[in-house]
Write a protein that holds these residues in place. Structure first.
Motif, short mmCIF file in Angstrom:
data_model
loop_
_atom_site.label_atom_id
_atom_site.label_comp_id
_atom_site.label_asym_id
_atom_site.label_seq_id
_atom_site.Cartn_x
_atom_site.Cartn_y
_atom_site.Cartn_z
N LYS A 1 -20.06 3.71 -54.83
CA LYS A 1 -18.96 4.69 -55.06
C LYS A 1 -19.65 5.90 -54.09
O LYS A 1 -20.14 6.72 -54.84
CB LYS A 1 -18.09 4.66 -56.39
CG LYS A 1 -17.78 3.63 -56.92
CD LYS A 1 -17.46 4.02 -57.67
CE LYS A 1 -16.02 2.33 -58.97
NZ LYS A 1 -15.07 2.85 -59.47
N GLN B 1 -18.18 10.16 -53.05
CA GLN B 1 -16.86 11.00 -52.97
C GLN B 1 -16.79 12.34 -51.96
O GLN B 1 -17.98 12.94 -52.51
CB GLN B 1 -17.20 11.71 -53.68
CG GLN B 1 -15.62 12.63 -54.86
CD GLN B 1 -15.05 11.78 -55.35
OE1 GLN B 1 -14.77 11.12 -56.08
NE2 GLN B 1 -13.63 12.24 -54.37
N THR B 2 -15.91 11.63 -51.16
CA THR B 2 -15.71 12.76 -49.67
C THR B 2 -14.81 13.40 -49.91
O THR B 2 -15.60 14.79 -49.81
CB THR B 2 -15.90 11.99 -48.45
OG1 THR B 2 -14.55 11.17 -48.67
CG2 THR B 2 -16.61 10.50 -48.46
N THR B 3 -14.44 13.91 -50.40
CA THR B 3 -13.20 15.04 -51.34
C THR B 3 -12.49 14.71 -52.45
O THR B 3 -12.22 14.20 -53.12
CB THR B 3 -12.27 14.97 -50.88
OG1 THR B 3 -10.97 13.86 -50.16
CG2 THR B 3 -12.22 14.81 -48.76
N PRO B 4 -12.78 16.17 -53.38
CA PRO B 4 -12.60 16.01 -54.75
C PRO B 4 -10.98 15.67 -54.74
O PRO B 4 -10.65 15.65 -56.00
CB PRO B 4 -12.20 17.79 -55.20
CG PRO B 4 -12.34 18.69 -53.35
CD PRO B 4 -13.09 17.40 -52.57
N GLN C 1 -9.76 13.52 -53.75
CA GLN C 1 -9.25 11.86 -53.83
C GLN C 1 -9.71 11.06 -54.21
O GLN C 1 -10.85 11.18 -54.70
CB GLN C 1 -9.54 11.92 -52.03
CG GLN C 1 -8.29 12.30 -51.03
CD GLN C 1 -9.04 12.36 -49.48
OE1 GLN C 1 -10.64 12.32 -49.33
NE2 GLN C 1 -8.39 12.36 -48.90
N SER C 2 -9.86 9.76 -53.89
CA SER C 2 -10.61 8.55 -55.34
C SER C 2 -11.93 8.35 -54.92
O SER C 2 -11.67 8.23 -53.69
CB SER C 2 -9.78 7.49 -55.41
OG SER C 2 -9.58 6.70 -54.14
N PRO C 3 -12.69 8.25 -55.01
CA PRO C 3 -13.57 7.37 -54.34
C PRO C 3 -13.31 6.44 -53.97
O PRO C 3 -12.69 5.60 -54.24
CB PRO C 3 -15.15 7.49 -55.95
CG PRO C 3 -14.07 7.88 -57.16
CD PRO C 3 -12.78 8.24 -56.92
N ARG D 1 -7.32 4.31 -50.00
CA ARG D 1 -7.92 5.15 -50.96
C ARG D 1 -6.77 5.84 -51.95
O ARG D 1 -5.36 6.31 -51.28
CB ARG D 1 -8.84 6.03 -50.48
CG ARG D 1 -8.49 7.32 -49.43
CD ARG D 1 -9.70 8.02 -49.41
NE ARG D 1 -9.36 8.76 -48.41
CZ ARG D 1 -10.27 9.73 -47.43
NH1 ARG D 1 -11.60 9.72 -48.48
NH2 ARG D 1 -10.09 10.08 -46.47
N GLU E 1 -4.92 9.31 -53.15
CA GLU E 1 -4.68 10.32 -52.77
C GLU E 1 -3.83 11.61 -53.74
O GLU E 1 -2.79 11.03 -54.43
CB GLU E 1 -4.70 11.64 -51.61
CG GLU E 1 -5.40 10.50 -49.99
CD GLU E 1 -5.39 11.08 -48.53
OE1 GLU E 1 -4.44 12.07 -48.95
OE2 GLU E 1 -5.83 10.77 -48.05
N GLU F 1 -16.66 13.08 -42.51
CA GLU F 1 -16.28 11.86 -43.70
C GLU F 1 -17.26 11.66 -43.39
O GLU F 1 -18.14 10.85 -44.72
CB GLU F 1 -15.28 12.12 -44.41
CG GLU F 1 -14.17 13.34 -44.51
CD GLU F 1 -12.54 12.78 -45.15
OE1 GLU F 1 -12.68 13.12 -46.13
OE2 GLU F 1 -11.49 12.69 -43.88
N GLN G 1 -24.53 10.46 -48.72
CA GLN G 1 -24.27 10.22 -50.68
C GLN G 1 -25.11 8.63 -50.61
O GLN G 1 -25.48 8.48 -51.76
CB GLN G 1 -22.68 10.20 -50.85
CG GLN G 1 -22.46 11.29 -50.81
CD GLN G 1 -20.94 11.28 -51.56
OE1 GLN G 1 -20.39 10.42 -51.95
NE2 GLN G 1 -19.86 12.38 -51.01
#
Length: 481
Positions: free
Chosen positions: A100, A102-105, A107-109, A168, A170, A231, A238
């Motif tokens: 998993k 996480q690209t943006t806070p 949004q879901s993983p 995903r 959002e 992204e 990661q």
């Protein structure tokens, strides 16, 4: 007696002229002769019932065929799609793992699928990244051969491709309007029950205001993943960090180079070497075809249409089973929309000469592996890219530009030789500091043991007792060093 008689009035000249025989019409030599009017045939009023039922049956059959065909163009739900995959794809999935990221806070993983091979204890880690329309499945033979060469190799599915997430959740804060609020409240009542809030008030003495607020004032929506280069770079970073691969030998194919180029220049300390395999500045797969409504669905629906497209634009020597596997993955839930959206965000104005002159790129070991059998123009493009990268090694292979399963051994051998030609990677393992609460536990255990025994000759027992705490937290090897 008078006799009354009627006298017939003499006919007028006009009446006599009307009673005359009609004269034959004079023919105009320039006018076309008119067709004689045929009398209606009573038999023509009654049509053959057999012909009617033939046309009716054919019309219904055609409508049914079109309805079934177009209904089958819609994507299947994820579970049905996975169960319909070939056994080779399902086996590939069972041998991999999910990471998993996480690209943006807000949004879901995102779940990223990875496949590994080789020696996990090897000092050389190789990561293979595919281009749009492909997946880690395309390199399964290549990573198997690389793994047999004594390196640890990983291939991943970029988000929107393969077995990774295509969509995903959002989260957006704000009001949804009056209708939206009523819908959220209604769904909350359906989920919790009509008297849920009253029960919470009886138990806790207050209304569950925070939960109601989070449901009503926070909007969640599922959107197709359409990541740009920034992204995608975070995803690579990661995955490398999670799996402990740095510094890694990065192998990029097709459009993955354009997606990862900026991240590489900003994080060159994580890269040990770079291998570019047929990395054109545009994807080999014509995404514009898949973006046309109905046409894109038809291409993925019919095997022969998809095979024709791939043979024209991407690969000439790909086998039928491989084509079906790639087509099955592209038919996945939101897969086509995801890769088309990602393709729109590619940096088509990318300047490779400028990139090759950046400080983070100068001195990085590079090689360019290029197809010499696709076309003369493609071979010239490979040499141009190699010349734009100072010190890059240029090597040709006998496969196509897009699919390399037939030359997997050849490519793996080239990558292995390039990696082995470099100085051996030395990895520095950083010891994490022991948390304060664990240090306090050690101190208390040591004091308690001294209180019970009070003799210095039991110090070795104290060492072993404290080491037990360290082992419980996975820190036993670093204690006392």
């Amino acid at each position: 007696m008078a006799i009354i008689t009627e006298e017939v009035e003499p006919e007028s000249t006009k009446t006599r002229e009307n009673k005359k025989k009609p004269q034959k019409p004079t023919l105009n030599p320039n006018s076309k002769p008119s067709k004689p009017t045929s009398r209606p045939n009573p038999n023509s009023q009654t049509q053959n019932p057999f012909a009617f039922w033939v046309y009716f049956t054919l019309s219904i059959s055609l409508i049914t065929f079109l309805a079934v065909s177009f209904s089958s163009l819609s994507p299947q739900d994820p579970k049905s799609w996975f169960l319909s995959l070939p056994n080779s794809l399902r086996q590939h999935y069972s041998n991999g793992r999910i990471i998993k990221v996480q690209t943006t806070p807000n949004q879901s993983p995102v779940e990223v699928f990875t496949s590994e091979n080789g020696q996990f204890s090897s000092s050389e880690n190789v990561m293979v990244v595919h281009g749009l329309g492909l997946s880690s499945y395309s390199y399964r033979e290549m990573i198997r051969v690389l793994g047999s060469k004594g390196v640890h190799v990983i291939a991943l599915d970029l988000p929107g491709n393969g077995f990774s997430d295509k969509s995903r959740v959002e989260i957006e804060e704000g009001t949804n309007g009056v209708v939206g609020r009523f819908k959220e409240v209604y769904s909350l009542i359906q989920e919790k029950g009509l008297f849920w809030a009253f029960d919470q008030m009886v138990e806790t003495g207050e209304l569950p205001y925070e939960e109601i607020k989070s449901r009503v004032l926070v909007k969640k929506s599922v959107k197709v993943i359409e990541m740009g280069s920034e992204e995608m770079g975070r995803v690579l970073g990661q995955v490398i960090e999670t799996m402990g691969l740095a510094p890694v030998h990065l192998v990029l194919h097709d459009s993955s180079f354009v997606m990862a180029a900026n991240w590489i220049s900003e994080n060159s300390r994580f890269i040990r070497s770079l291998t570019l395999i047929d990395t054109g500045l545009k994807p080999a797969l014509p995404l514009w075809v898949l973006n046309i409504p109905v046409v894109g669905d038809i291409v993925l629906r019919f095997s022969f249409v998809y095979a024709r497209l791939i043979n024209l634009c991407c690969s000439k020597g790909i086998g039928w089973s491989e084509l079906e596997a790639h087509r099955a993955l592209l038919k996945g839930w939101d897969a086509r929309r995801a890769i088309v959206g990602i393709g729109k965000k590619l940096n088509y104005s990318f300047d490779i000469e400028e990139w090759g002159g950046l400080d983070g790129i100068k001195g990085m070991p590079m090689q360019v592996l290029w197809s010499n059998g696709w076309s003369d123009e493609w071979s010239k493009e490979g040499r141009r890219i190699a010349e734009a990268l100072p010190g890059a090694k240029f090597v040709t292979h006998s496969g196509d530009r897009w699919h390399h399963e037939g030359v997997a051994g050849e490519l793996a051998e080239n990558v292995a030789q390039f990696v082995s030609s470099l100085p051996k990677t030395v990895r520095q393992v950083e010891e994490e500091p022991i948390p304060e609460h664990i240090q306090k536990m050690f101190a208390e255990a040591k004091d308690t043991d001294h209180h019970h025994h009070g003799h210095d000759h039991h110090h070795g027992h104290d060492h072993a007792h404290a080491a037990g705490f360290m082992d419980a937290y996975g820190l036993g090897h670093t204690w006392g060093s």
